[in-house]
Design a protein around this motif. Structure first.
Motif, short mmCIF file in Angstrom:
data_model
loop_
_atom_site.label_atom_id
_atom_site.label_comp_id
_atom_site.label_asym_id
_atom_site.label_seq_id
_atom_site.Cartn_x
_atom_site.Cartn_y
_atom_site.Cartn_z
N ARG A 52 6.13 18.13 4.74
CA ARG A 52 7.53 18.35 4.41
C ARG A 52 7.78 19.80 3.98
O ARG A 52 8.77 20.42 4.38
N ALA A 53 6.88 20.36 3.19
CA ALA A 53 7.02 21.76 2.78
C ALA A 53 6.94 22.70 3.99
O ALA A 53 7.67 23.69 4.07
N GLU A 54 6.05 22.36 4.92
CA GLU A 54 5.95 23.19 6.13
C GLU A 54 7.26 23.15 6.92
O GLU A 54 7.73 24.18 7.40
N ARG A 55 7.86 21.95 7.04
CA ARG A 55 9.14 21.86 7.76
C ARG A 55 10.23 22.65 7.06
O ARG A 55 11.09 23.26 7.71
N GLN A 56 10.19 22.64 5.75
CA GLN A 56 11.20 23.41 5.00
C GLN A 56 11.06 24.91 5.26
O GLN A 56 12.05 25.61 5.43
N VAL A 57 9.81 25.39 5.29
CA VAL A 57 9.59 26.80 5.57
C VAL A 57 10.05 27.15 6.98
O VAL A 57 10.70 28.17 7.22
N VAL A 58 9.73 26.28 7.94
CA VAL A 58 10.17 26.50 9.32
C VAL A 58 11.70 26.53 9.39
O VAL A 58 12.30 27.35 10.10
N THR A 59 12.34 25.62 8.67
CA THR A 59 13.81 25.59 8.65
C THR A 59 14.39 26.90 8.12
O THR A 59 15.37 27.43 8.66
N LEU A 60 13.79 27.44 7.07
CA LEU A 60 14.28 28.70 6.50
C LEU A 60 14.10 29.86 7.49
O LEU A 60 14.98 30.71 7.63
N PHE A 61 12.96 29.88 8.18
CA PHE A 61 12.77 30.91 9.21
C PHE A 61 13.79 30.73 10.34
O PHE A 61 14.28 31.71 10.90
N THR A 62 14.08 29.49 10.68
CA THR A 62 15.07 29.22 11.73
C THR A 62 16.44 29.71 11.32
O THR A 62 17.21 30.25 12.13
N ILE A 63 16.79 29.52 10.04
CA ILE A 63 18.06 30.04 9.54
C ILE A 63 18.12 31.55 9.71
O ILE A 63 19.15 32.12 10.11
N SER A 64 17.01 32.22 9.43
CA SER A 64 16.96 33.67 9.62
C SER A 64 17.16 34.04 11.08
O SER A 64 17.91 34.97 11.41
N ILE A 65 16.50 33.30 11.97
CA ILE A 65 16.65 33.56 13.40
C ILE A 65 18.09 33.39 13.84
O ILE A 65 18.66 34.23 14.56
N LEU A 66 18.72 32.30 13.43
CA LEU A 66 20.12 32.06 13.79
C LEU A 66 21.04 33.13 13.21
O LEU A 66 22.01 33.55 13.86
N GLY A 151 -3.22 28.39 6.23
CA GLY A 151 -2.87 27.40 7.24
C GLY A 151 -2.14 27.96 8.43
O GLY A 151 -1.67 27.22 9.29
N ILE A 152 -2.02 29.29 8.52
CA ILE A 152 -1.24 29.87 9.60
C ILE A 152 -1.89 29.61 10.95
O ILE A 152 -1.22 29.53 11.98
N GLY A 153 -3.23 29.48 10.95
CA GLY A 153 -3.91 29.25 12.21
C GLY A 153 -3.63 27.88 12.79
O GLY A 153 -3.52 27.71 14.00
N ARG A 154 -3.49 26.87 11.93
CA ARG A 154 -3.30 25.50 12.41
C ARG A 154 -1.84 25.06 12.35
O ARG A 154 -1.52 23.95 12.78
N ARG A 155 -0.98 25.90 11.77
CA ARG A 155 0.44 25.55 11.70
C ARG A 155 1.17 26.34 12.79
O ARG A 155 1.79 27.38 12.54
N GLY A 156 1.11 25.86 14.00
CA GLY A 156 1.65 26.60 15.14
C GLY A 156 3.15 26.82 15.07
O GLY A 156 3.65 27.91 15.35
N VAL A 157 3.89 25.77 14.68
CA VAL A 157 5.35 25.89 14.61
C VAL A 157 5.75 26.91 13.55
O VAL A 157 6.63 27.75 13.76
N GLY A 160 5.03 30.38 14.76
CA GLY A 160 6.05 30.82 15.73
C GLY A 160 7.36 31.17 15.07
O GLY A 160 8.03 32.14 15.45
N ALA A 161 7.75 30.38 14.05
CA ALA A 161 9.00 30.67 13.35
C ALA A 161 8.91 31.99 12.61
O ALA A 161 9.86 32.79 12.62
N LEU A 162 7.77 32.24 11.96
CA LEU A 162 7.57 33.51 11.25
C LEU A 162 7.64 34.68 12.22
O LEU A 162 8.37 35.66 11.98
N ALA A 163 6.90 34.58 13.33
CA ALA A 163 6.89 35.68 14.30
C ALA A 163 8.27 35.93 14.88
O ALA A 163 8.71 37.07 15.05
N SER A 164 8.99 34.85 15.18
CA SER A 164 10.33 35.00 15.77
C SER A 164 11.30 35.64 14.79
O SER A 164 12.08 36.53 15.15
#
Length: 349
Positions: A52-66, A151-157, A160-164
């Motif tokens: 769940r924490a990982e999804r939250q971080v991905v969501t925040l990166f997605t907000i930045s992308i948008l 966990g960056i190596g095994r957390r692909g999504v 990707g969100a961070l890099a994007s």
């Protein structure tokens, strides 16, 4: 992270303060109490919480992308235009999208560090300035272990969100810079305004010409050139030509010899654009005849050539020479005799 001397016992010597005695027994040493017990986080104990924490971080990166993508689209789709409404809309959308682009990256990085990365206390003994080859190798291994622990190596999504997010965000800086290439950089336009001989002074924003008889002692009018709305880019021209008109008792005026005919029966007109950074100077104090800029508190004396009496501004406000025509309307004798607003490189004074 804490650091300790290279002492296996980690004892700290305590010296008795000079001239101070407690009960006659002062301990010479005390034992390092060590770190407080480590508290496991929910993500450390519950795989579901970790995910769940990982999804939250991905969501925040997605907000930045948008936010970044919205900024890029809005930059081209919502230009400032020529009206205050379009300028407000453009600035609002660009400002909000830029805020989300930055906020998304920042909050994602913080949440990632607090919820997913290793939060245990780390200790490192002090060494010589140059570490041994063994220690250098150990440092490299520690870095690798830290990357693996994040966990960056095994957390692909997440990766990707961070890099994007990081790859797209520079567009918010690059696009405005690229968009300004080829723009009109002719600064000589700042040296002249719409004011010219016999141009009537009109009340802002109605555009109604004003007579000298309408201006009583102590009154203040915001003035623009008559016919301003009929020219190309009226807002740009207004930003340069806007004037503050004030009537004082002629006995209160201190005028230079070469400017005695620039006023009319105590009526003086000065540029409304502060000579510091260009803010609108509009706060007039009737008793002192002082004119205040609300941005940085530069203060000008209207009764004495609008000279600076306080604040960061270094030059008086430019004065507009005025008189009246045959019908009693206030008119300009000419344009300003110097560029209005802040200084720029091409100014001669």
């Amino acid at each position: 992270m804490s650091s300790h001397d290279h002492d296996s016992t980690r004892d700290v010597v305590v010296h008795e303060a000079e001239g101070h005695e407690s009960d006659g027994r002062v301990p010479e040493r005390f034992t390092d109490p060590g770190d407080a017990p480590h508290q496991l986080r929910r993500a450390d104990q519950d795989p579901a919480a970790d995910k769940r924490a990982e999804r939250q971080v991905v969501t925040l990166f997605t907000i930045s992308i948008l936010g970044t993508l919205t900024f890029v689209v809005a930059y081209f789709a919502l230009p400032p235009g020529e009206t205050s409404a379009t300028m407000q809309r453009s600035n609002l959308v660009l400002g909000l999208s830029l805020a989300f682009a930055l906020l998304g990256i920042g909050t994602a990085a913080i949440h990632w560090a607090k919820s997913l990365m290793n939060d245990r206390e780390q200790h490192e003994d002090r060494h010589e300035q140059r570490s041994s080859d063994e220690n250098r190798a150990a440092a490299v291994e520690a870095l690798k272990a830290g990357a693996a622990d994040s966990g960056i190596g095994r957390r692909g999504v997440l990766k990707g969100a961070l890099a994007s997010a990081l790859a797209l965000f520079p567009l918010t800086i690059a696009i405005p810079l690229i968009g300004n290439i080829g723009e009109d950089w002719d600064v000589s336009k700042f040296k002249h305004t719409l004011w010219k001989k016999n141009t009537r002074l009109a009340i802002d924003p109605s555009g109604r010409p004003i007579k000298a008889a309408d201006v009583t002692i102590g009154s203040v009018f915001h003035v623009i050139p008559e016919g301003l709305d009929d020219v190309e880019h009226p807002l740009d021209e207004k930003a340069k030509a806007i004037v503050l008109l004030v009537r004082l008792d002629p006995r209160d005026l201190t005028e230079a010899e070469d400017r005695k005919d620039w006023s009319y029966e105590g009526i003086v007109a000065y540029s409304k654009i502060c000579t510091h950074v260009g803010c609108p100077v509009a706060l007039y104090e009737q008793q002192t005849h002082h004119l205040l800029c609300p941005c940085h508190q530069s203060t000008f004396d209207v009764a004495d050539g609008a000279k600076v009496v306080f604040g960061p501004a270094k030059r008086p406000l430019p004065q507009l020479p005025i008189t009246v025509d045959d019908e009693g309307y206030l008119i300009a004798q000419s344009d300003f005799h110097e560029p209005v607003g802040p200084s720029f490189w091409e100014r001669l004074k």
